[in-house]
Design a protein around this motif. Structure first.
Motif, PDB file in Angstrom:
ATOM      1  N   SER A  50       0.211  -1.607   0.383  1.00 22.11           N
ATOM      2  CA  SER A  50      -0.419   0.083   0.165  1.00 22.11           C
ATOM      3  C   SER A  50       1.065   1.258   0.171  1.00 22.11           C
ATOM      4  N   LYS A  51       2.166   0.822   0.169  1.00 20.45           N
ATOM      5  CA  LYS A  51       3.245   2.523   0.406  1.00 20.45           C
ATOM      6  C   LYS A  51       3.509   2.790  -0.938  1.00 20.45           C
ATOM      7  N   TYR A  52       3.560   1.949  -1.748  1.00 21.96           N
ATOM      8  CA  TYR A  52       3.969   1.906  -3.030  1.00 21.96           C
ATOM      9  C   TYR A  52       2.911   2.314  -4.277  1.00 21.96           C
ATOM     10  N   ASP A  53       1.934   1.377  -4.502  1.00 23.99           N
ATOM     11  CA  ASP A  53       1.161   0.903  -5.731  1.00 23.99           C
ATOM     12  C   ASP A  53      -0.575   1.941  -5.947  1.00 23.99           C
ATOM     13  N   GLU A  54       0.166   2.362  -7.271  1.00 17.93           N
ATOM     14  CA  GLU A  54       0.162   3.399  -7.779  1.00 17.93           C
ATOM     15  C   GLU A  54      -0.230   4.434  -6.824  1.00 17.93           C
ATOM     16  N   ARG A  55       0.869   5.028  -6.026  1.00 19.08           N
ATOM     17  CA  ARG A  55       0.546   6.420  -5.397  1.00 19.08           C
ATOM     18  C   ARG A  55       2.494   7.173  -5.590  1.00 19.08           C
ATOM     19  N   ARG A  56       1.555   7.990  -5.150  1.00 20.34           N
ATOM     20  CA  ARG A  56       3.385   8.123  -4.867  1.00 20.34           C
ATOM     21  C   ARG A  56       4.169   8.029  -3.565  1.00 20.34           C
ATOM     22  N   PRO A  57       5.877   7.799  -2.945  1.00 15.70           N
ATOM     23  CA  PRO A  57       5.732   7.086  -1.988  1.00 15.70           C
ATOM     24  C   PRO A  57       5.804   8.236  -0.663  1.00 15.70           C
ATOM     25  N   GLY A  58       5.397   8.076   0.479  1.00 17.32           N
ATOM     26  CA  GLY A  58       6.214   9.232   1.237  1.00 17.32           C
ATOM     27  C   GLY A  58       7.909   9.379   0.907  1.00 17.32           C
ATOM     28  N   PHE A  59       8.165  10.422   2.183  1.00 19.02           N
ATOM     29  CA  PHE A  59       9.501  10.548   2.510  1.00 19.02           C
ATOM     30  C   PHE A  59      10.458   9.089   2.871  1.00 19.02           C
ATOM     31  N   PHE A  60       9.825   8.856   3.197  1.00 19.61           N
ATOM     32  CA  PHE A  60      10.485   7.560   3.979  1.00 19.61           C
ATOM     33  C   PHE A  60      10.561   6.844   2.688  1.00 19.61           C
ATOM     34  N   ALA A  61       9.318   6.359   2.432  1.00 28.94           N
ATOM     35  CA  ALA A  61       8.928   5.343   1.198  1.00 28.94           C
ATOM     36  C   ALA A  61       9.869   5.150   0.828  1.00 28.94           C
ATOM     37  N   SER A  62       9.462   6.839  -0.411  1.00 30.96           N
ATOM     38  CA  SER A  62      11.101   6.362  -1.288  1.00 30.96           C
ATOM     39  C   SER A  62      12.665   6.290  -0.897  1.00 30.96           C
ATOM     40  N   LEU A  63      12.404   6.112  -0.427  1.00 22.81           N
ATOM     41  CA  LEU A  63      14.232   6.193   0.442  1.00 22.81           C
ATOM     42  C   LEU A  63      14.839   4.953   0.071  1.00 22.81           C
ATOM     43  N   ALA A  64      13.026   4.217   0.960  1.00 21.23           N
ATOM     44  CA  ALA A  64      13.986   3.209   1.415  1.00 21.23           C
ATOM     45  C   ALA A  64      14.305   2.060   0.140  1.00 21.23           C
ATOM     46  N   LYS A  65      15.043   0.460   0.605  1.00 19.93           N
ATOM     47  CA  LYS A  65      15.301  -0.273  -0.502  1.00 19.93           C
ATOM     48  C   LYS A  65      13.519  -1.122  -1.554  1.00 19.93           C
ATOM     49  N   ASP A  66      12.763  -0.740  -0.052  1.00 27.18           N
ATOM     50  CA  ASP A  66      11.520  -1.347  -1.147  1.00 27.18           C
ATOM     51  C   ASP A  66      10.915  -0.696  -1.875  1.00 27.18           C
ATOM     52  N   ARG A  67      11.804   0.022  -2.130  1.00 31.15           N
ATOM     53  CA  ARG A  67      11.079   1.538  -3.317  1.00 31.15           C
ATOM     54  C   ARG A  67      11.443   0.675  -4.784  1.00 31.15           C
ATOM     55  N   ASP A  68      12.853   0.384  -4.684  1.00 28.04           N
ATOM     56  CA  ASP A  68      13.736  -0.155  -6.308  1.00 28.04           C
ATOM     57  C   ASP A  68      13.351  -1.327  -5.669  1.00 28.04           C
ATOM     58  N   GLU A  69      12.557  -2.213  -4.640  1.00 25.19           N
ATOM     59  CA  GLU A  69      12.277  -4.657  -4.975  1.00 25.19           C
ATOM     60  C   GLU A  69      11.175  -3.507  -5.686  1.00 25.19           C
ATOM     61  N   TYR A  70      10.218  -3.063  -4.935  1.00 25.23           N
ATOM     62  CA  TYR A  70       8.676  -3.130  -5.502  1.00 25.23           C
ATOM     63  C   TYR A  70       8.518  -2.631  -7.381  1.00 25.23           C
ATOM     64  N   LEU A  71       9.515  -1.718  -7.466  1.00 27.33           N
ATOM     65  CA  LEU A  71       9.302  -1.911  -8.985  1.00 27.33           C
ATOM     66  C   LEU A  71       9.870  -2.936  -9.729  1.00 27.33           C
ATOM     67  N   ASN A  72      11.128  -3.418  -9.692  1.00 29.18           N
ATOM     68  CA  ASN A  72      11.623  -4.454  -9.910  1.00 29.18           C
ATOM     69  C   ASN A  72      10.796  -6.022 -10.335  1.00 29.18           C
ATOM     70  N   TYR A  73       9.266  -6.247  -8.690  1.00 25.25           N
ATOM     71  CA  TYR A  73       9.237  -7.174  -9.268  1.00 25.25           C
ATOM     72  C   TYR A  73       7.411  -6.657  -9.858  1.00 25.25           C
ATOM     73  N   LEU A  74       7.009  -4.919  -9.874  1.00 19.26           N
ATOM     74  CA  LEU A  74       6.319  -4.832 -10.809  1.00 19.26           C
ATOM     75  C   LEU A  74       6.409  -4.783 -12.415  1.00 19.26           C
ATOM     76  N   GLN A  75       7.682  -4.500 -12.609  1.00 20.29           N
ATOM     77  CA  GLN A  75       8.276  -4.577 -14.031  1.00 20.29           C
ATOM     78  C   GLN A  75       8.319  -5.912 -14.241  1.00 20.29           C
ATOM     79  N   LEU A  76       8.783  -7.171 -13.432  1.00 24.63           N
ATOM     80  CA  LEU A  76       8.590  -8.368 -13.728  1.00 24.63           C
ATOM     81  C   LEU A  76       7.067  -8.871 -14.084  1.00 24.63           C
ATOM     82  N   ALA A  77       5.908  -8.440 -13.223  1.00 21.24           N
ATOM     83  CA  ALA A  77       4.989  -9.093 -13.057  1.00 21.24           C
ATOM     84  C   ALA A  77       4.586  -8.386 -14.719  1.00 21.24           C
ATOM     85  N   VAL A  78       4.246  -7.461 -14.800  1.00 20.30           N
ATOM     86  CA  VAL A  78       4.038  -7.200 -16.448  1.00 20.30           C
ATOM     87  C   VAL A  78       4.370  -7.267 -17.392  1.00 20.30           C
TER      88      VAL A  78
END
Length: 269
Positions: A50-78
């Motif tokens: 819910s921190k990332y899915d089709e929403r702008r990440p908050g300040f700390f979420a945008s700096l977290a390693k989770d952000r890049d991980e989410y993007l890699n899994y999203l791209q793989l799913a698509v």
């Protein structure tokens, strides 16, 4: 075999048109829940979605390693979904993830604000203020999502083959337009080229995820450009040793490909 992506404003009938078009064309509609399920299935924690899915990440979420991980899994799913062809994907930057495909048809659906407000008021029994708040929140989140993850404006029409106004066009009208575009634009040559390209993109993203999450190599912004029988790794690492190990592992994972590195080395102090 075409791949259709739909970007939409809230209450612009994007999901409704996608469902109707999929039925008309005999395509599979990959909706939001299917993409979310696959992202979690691939390894991204459900509680962080819910921190990332089709929403702008908050300040700390945008700096977290989770952000890049989410993007890699999203791209793989698509890419997994697109590789099967004859599908319609909605939202989540699918139009930019798949922009290299020659058999892509990227569409955007919009409607005037007053039309969107009336639709929301009728659907949820909301007043004007509630409908206006929902529109503002959704538009802001979607702009922020695309800016944060893809550094682009999702409302810019140059990213799409066509922008359709469902304040004017009905669902049936929109489906007829889509059907016509598929028949007109997606030639056998484009289908063949797009099918080949999506397979290379998928192999590249699978390789990235394996190097990062199975082998756990510390490489920032890692990308793998796969073209025919060659692979070029890109990103930033802090030592040549990590780069060498990543290249060696990539060669084992894709033994039919020649692997080269364009990874930059930036030592942290």
């Amino acid at each position: 075999m075409a791949v259709i992506t739909i970007s939409r404003q809230v209450a612009a009938l994007g999901d409704e048109v996608a469902t109707a078009a999929a039925q008309k064309l005999g395509y599979k509609f990959i909706d939001r829940k299917q993409v979310e399920h696959r992202i979690v299935e691939l390894g991204f924690p459900q509680e962080k979605l819910s921190k990332y899915d089709e929403r702008r990440p908050g300040f700390f979420a945008s700096l977290a390693k989770d952000r890049d991980e989410y993007l890699n899994y999203l791209q793989l799913a698509v890419l997994e979904a697109a590789s099967k062809g004859n599908c319609i994907l909605i939202g989540r930057g699918s139009f930019i993830i798949l922009e290299e495909l020659q058999n892509l048809l990227a569409l955007r659906f919009v409607s005037p604000d007053d039309v969107r407000m009336e639709r929301l008021k009728n659907e949820f029994s909301w007043n004007d203020k509630q409908a206006r708040t929902r529109i503002d929140e959704s538009d802001t989140n979607r702009r922020g999502f695309h800016k944060s993850f893809f550094n682009l404006e999702n409302e810019d029409p140059q990213h799409f083959h066509l922008v359709l106004n469902t304040g004017i066009l009905s669902i049936d009208d929109s489906v007829r337009v889509i059907e016509s575009l598929v028949k007109t634009l997606i030639t056998p040559e484009k289908e063949e080229a797009g099918t080949k390209r999506v397979q290379d993109l998928l192999r590249g993203q699978q390789l990235v995820n394996q190097l990062l999450y199975t082998y756990k190599y510390s490489i920032s912004f890692l990308r793998a450009d796969v073209r025919d029988n060659s692979v070029t790794l890109q990103g930033i690492a802090d030592s040549q040793a990590i780069v060498d190990r990543a290249v060696e592992s990539a060669a084992k994972l894709l033994p039919s490909c020649a692997v080269t590195s364009a990874i930059s080395i930036v030592q942290r102090h």
